[in-house]
Motif scaffolding. Structure first.
Motif, PDB file in Angstrom:
ATOM      1  N   ALA A  80       4.041  12.954   3.745  1.00 29.16           N
ATOM      2  CA  ALA A  80       5.157  12.007   3.786  1.00 29.16           C
ATOM      3  C   ALA A  80       5.342  11.374   2.411  1.00 29.16           C
ATOM      4  N   PRO A  81       6.554  10.970   2.065  1.00 31.32           N
ATOM      5  CA  PRO A  81       6.761  10.247   0.802  1.00 31.32           C
ATOM      6  C   PRO A  81       5.971   8.938   0.827  1.00 31.32           C
ATOM      7  N   TRP A  82       5.356   8.595  -0.294  1.00 27.87           N
ATOM      8  CA  TRP A  82       4.498   7.401  -0.358  1.00 27.87           C
ATOM      9  C   TRP A  82       5.242   6.147   0.074  1.00 27.87           C
ATOM     10  N   TYR A  83       6.525   6.043  -0.288  1.00 28.12           N
ATOM     11  CA  TYR A  83       7.275   4.811  -0.004  1.00 28.12           C
ATOM     12  C   TYR A  83       7.563   4.650   1.487  1.00 28.12           C
ATOM     13  N   GLU A  84       7.627   5.751   2.224  1.00 24.86           N
ATOM     14  CA  GLU A  84       7.797   5.641   3.675  1.00 24.86           C
ATOM     15  C   GLU A  84       6.489   5.183   4.324  1.00 24.86           C
ATOM     16  N   ALA A  85       5.395   5.737   3.886  1.00 21.91           N
ATOM     17  CA  ALA A  85       4.089   5.336   4.420  1.00 21.91           C
ATOM     18  C   ALA A  85       3.775   3.885   4.054  1.00 21.91           C
ATOM     19  N   ALA A  86       4.156   3.465   2.869  1.00 23.27           N
ATOM     20  CA  ALA A  86       3.902   2.085   2.436  1.00 23.27           C
ATOM     21  C   ALA A  86       4.600   1.076   3.351  1.00 23.27           C
ATOM     22  N   LYS A  87       5.743   1.448   3.883  1.00 22.87           N
ATOM     23  CA  LYS A  87       6.479   0.544   4.784  1.00 22.87           C
ATOM     24  C   LYS A  87       5.638   0.173   6.012  1.00 22.87           C
ATOM     25  N   VAL A  88       4.854   1.125   6.491  1.00 24.92           N
ATOM     26  CA  VAL A  88       4.015   0.865   7.670  1.00 24.92           C
ATOM     27  C   VAL A  88       2.965  -0.192   7.326  1.00 24.92           C
ATOM     28  N   PHE A  89       2.328  -0.047   6.170  1.00 26.96           N
ATOM     29  CA  PHE A  89       1.330  -1.038   5.753  1.00 26.96           C
ATOM     30  C   PHE A  89       1.990  -2.391   5.509  1.00 26.96           C
ATOM     31  N   ASP A  90       3.152  -2.398   4.889  1.00 28.59           N
ATOM     32  CA  ASP A  90       3.851  -3.667   4.652  1.00 28.59           C
ATOM     33  C   ASP A  90       4.151  -4.381   5.969  1.00 28.59           C
ATOM     34  N   ARG A  91       4.452  -3.614   6.981  1.00 27.19           N
ATOM     35  CA  ARG A  91       4.813  -4.208   8.266  1.00 27.19           C
ATOM     36  C   ARG A  91       3.606  -4.680   9.080  1.00 27.19           C
ATOM     37  N   TYR A  92       2.516  -3.910   9.056  1.00 27.02           N
ATOM     38  CA  TYR A  92       1.429  -4.186   9.993  1.00 27.02           C
ATOM     39  C   TYR A  92       0.161  -4.807   9.406  1.00 27.02           C
ATOM     40  N   LEU A  93      -0.057  -4.713   8.114  1.00 24.98           N
ATOM     41  CA  LEU A  93      -1.281  -5.298   7.552  1.00 24.98           C
ATOM     42  C   LEU A  93      -1.158  -6.812   7.474  1.00 24.98           C
ATOM     43  N   ILE A  94      -2.164  -7.521   7.934  1.00 20.16           N
ATOM     44  CA  ILE A  94      -2.109  -8.984   7.885  1.00 20.16           C
ATOM     45  C   ILE A  94      -2.285  -9.504   6.458  1.00 20.16           C
ATOM     46  N   ASP A  95      -2.823  -8.672   5.577  1.00 21.49           N
ATOM     47  CA  ASP A  95      -2.992  -9.090   4.178  1.00 21.49           C
ATOM     48  C   ASP A  95      -2.027  -8.340   3.255  1.00 21.49           C
ATOM     49  N   ALA A  96      -0.916  -7.884   3.805  1.00 21.63           N
ATOM     50  CA  ALA A  96       0.031  -7.089   3.024  1.00 21.63           C
ATOM     51  C   ALA A  96       0.593  -7.876   1.846  1.00 21.63           C
ATOM     52  N   ASP A  97       0.631  -7.230   0.721  1.00 23.84           N
ATOM     53  CA  ASP A  97       1.229  -7.764  -0.501  1.00 23.84           C
ATOM     54  C   ASP A  97       2.109  -6.645  -1.047  1.00 23.84           C
ATOM     55  N   TRP A  98       3.412  -6.870  -1.100  1.00 31.50           N
ATOM     56  CA  TRP A  98       4.354  -5.806  -1.437  1.00 31.50           C
ATOM     57  C   TRP A  98       4.014  -5.100  -2.743  1.00 31.50           C
ATOM     58  N   SER A  99       3.773  -5.828  -3.802  1.00 32.90           N
ATOM     59  CA  SER A  99       3.537  -5.186  -5.100  1.00 32.90           C
ATOM     60  C   SER A  99       2.222  -4.420  -5.122  1.00 32.90           C
ATOM     61  N   VAL A 100       1.169  -4.995  -4.588  1.00 29.65           N
ATOM     62  CA  VAL A 100      -0.122  -4.305  -4.549  1.00 29.65           C
ATOM     63  C   VAL A 100      -0.024  -3.083  -3.647  1.00 29.65           C
ATOM     64  N   ASN A 101       0.579  -3.254  -2.495  1.00 31.01           N
ATOM     65  CA  ASN A 101       0.709  -2.162  -1.542  1.00 31.01           C
ATOM     66  C   ASN A 101       1.465  -0.976  -2.151  1.00 31.01           C
ATOM     67  N   ASN A 102       2.599  -1.235  -2.759  1.00 32.63           N
ATOM     68  CA  ASN A 102       3.401  -0.137  -3.307  1.00 32.63           C
ATOM     69  C   ASN A 102       2.716   0.554  -4.480  1.00 32.63           C
ATOM     70  N   CYS A 103       2.083  -0.185  -5.333  1.00 33.44           N
ATOM     71  CA  CYS A 103       1.352   0.443  -6.446  1.00 33.44           C
ATOM     72  C   CYS A 103       0.186   1.273  -5.923  1.00 33.44           C
ATOM     73  N   ASN A 104      -0.515   0.756  -4.922  1.00 31.45           N
ATOM     74  CA  ASN A 104      -1.618   1.525  -4.341  1.00 31.45           C
ATOM     75  C   ASN A 104      -1.127   2.820  -3.707  1.00 31.45           C
ATOM     76  N   TRP A 105       0.007   2.762  -3.011  1.00 30.44           N
ATOM     77  CA  TRP A 105       0.527   3.981  -2.395  1.00 30.44           C
ATOM     78  C   TRP A 105       0.959   4.991  -3.449  1.00 30.44           C
ATOM     79  N   MET A 106       1.564   4.545  -4.534  1.00 38.10           N
ATOM     80  CA  MET A 106       1.913   5.488  -5.605  1.00 38.10           C
ATOM     81  C   MET A 106       0.647   6.138  -6.153  1.00 38.10           C
ATOM     82  N   TRP A 107      -0.377   5.319  -6.361  1.00 41.97           N
ATOM     83  CA  TRP A 107      -1.631   5.820  -6.906  1.00 41.97           C
ATOM     84  C   TRP A 107      -2.290   6.796  -5.935  1.00 41.97           C
ATOM     85  N   LEU A 108      -2.465   6.375  -4.680  1.00 43.00           N
ATOM     86  CA  LEU A 108      -3.192   7.195  -3.718  1.00 43.00           C
ATOM     87  C   LEU A 108      -2.450   8.469  -3.327  1.00 43.00           C
ATOM     88  N   SER A 109      -1.140   8.463  -3.450  1.00 43.44           N
ATOM     89  CA  SER A 109      -0.375   9.674  -3.155  1.00 43.44           C
ATOM     90  C   SER A 109      -0.376  10.638  -4.340  1.00 43.44           C
TER      91      SER A 109
END
Length: 151
Positions: free
Chosen positions: A19-48
Motif C-alpha cells: 500500500a502507499p505509505w500515505y494511505e497506511a499512515a492515515k490509519v495510524f493518525d486515526r487510531y494511535l493515542i499518541d499520534a503526531d502527524w509530522s512524526v507519523n508521516n516521516c516514519n511512514w516515508m522512512w519505513l516504506s
C-alpha cells in the motif's frame, strides 16, 4: 513499541500489502493515542523506503518478529482476545492450527477471526522486494539511471 509499529509498516507497505505509505499512515493518525502527524508521516516515508532509508530488504515480518521477541504470544493474548486460548505454537499463525485446535481455543479462523489477507507471505514479500529493488535500480542517483517519463 516502535518495533511493533515497524513490523506493521513493513507488512502494510513494502513487505506484503504494498500500500502507499500515505494511505497506511492515515490509519495510524486515526487510531494511535499518541499520534503526531509530522512524526507519523516521516516514519511512514522512512519505513516504506519511499524516502530517507534505502535498505528496503530489511523488513520485519509480524510473524517472525513476534516469534523472536515474544515467543509465548503474551502481547497477542492481551490485545487480541479472540486468540488468547491458542497454543503458543499457533499464536502468530492461527490459520495454520488444525480445526480441533481452533475449536478447543474457541476461535474458528474465518468465522471468529479473519483469514489472512495474503495467501503466500513468502512469495508476496519476495515479489514486493523485487519491485522496490527494481525501482531503486531504475532511479540510481549516480547518474547511470535513465529517467522514466510517464506517457
Amino acid at each position: 513499541h516502535h518495533l511493533a509499529r515497524h513490523a506493521v509498516a513493513c507488512f502494510a507497505t513494502r513487505g506484503d500489502i504494498y500500500a502507499p505509505w500515505y494511505e497506511a499512515a492515515k490509519v495510524f493518525d486515526r487510531y494511535l493515542i499518541d499520534a503526531d502527524w509530522s512524526v507519523n508521516n516521516c516514519n511512514w516515508m522512512w519505513l516504506s523506503c519511499s524516502a530517507f532509508f534505502y535498505q528496503y530488504f530489511r523488513c520485519y515480518s509480524p510473524i517472525t518478529f513476534g516469534k523472536k521477541t515474544d515467543p509465548d504470544g503474551d502481547f497477542i493474548r492481551k490485545y487480541v482476545p479472540a486468540l488468547k486460548k491458542f497454543p503458543s505454537k499457533y499464536i502468530y499463525e492461527p490459520w495454520k492450527a488444525p480445526k480441533h485446535v481452533q475449536e478447543k481455543a474457541g476461535c474458528i479462523i474465518g468465522k471468529d477471526y479473519p483469514k489472512p489477507i495474503i495467501d503466500d507471505h513468502t512469495a508476496t514479500s519476495k515479489e514486493n522486494m523485487r519491485k522496490i529493488g527494481d525501482a531503486y535500480k531504475a532511479n540510481k542517483s549516480d547518474g547511470t539511471a535513465k529517467p522514466q517519463l510517464e506517457k
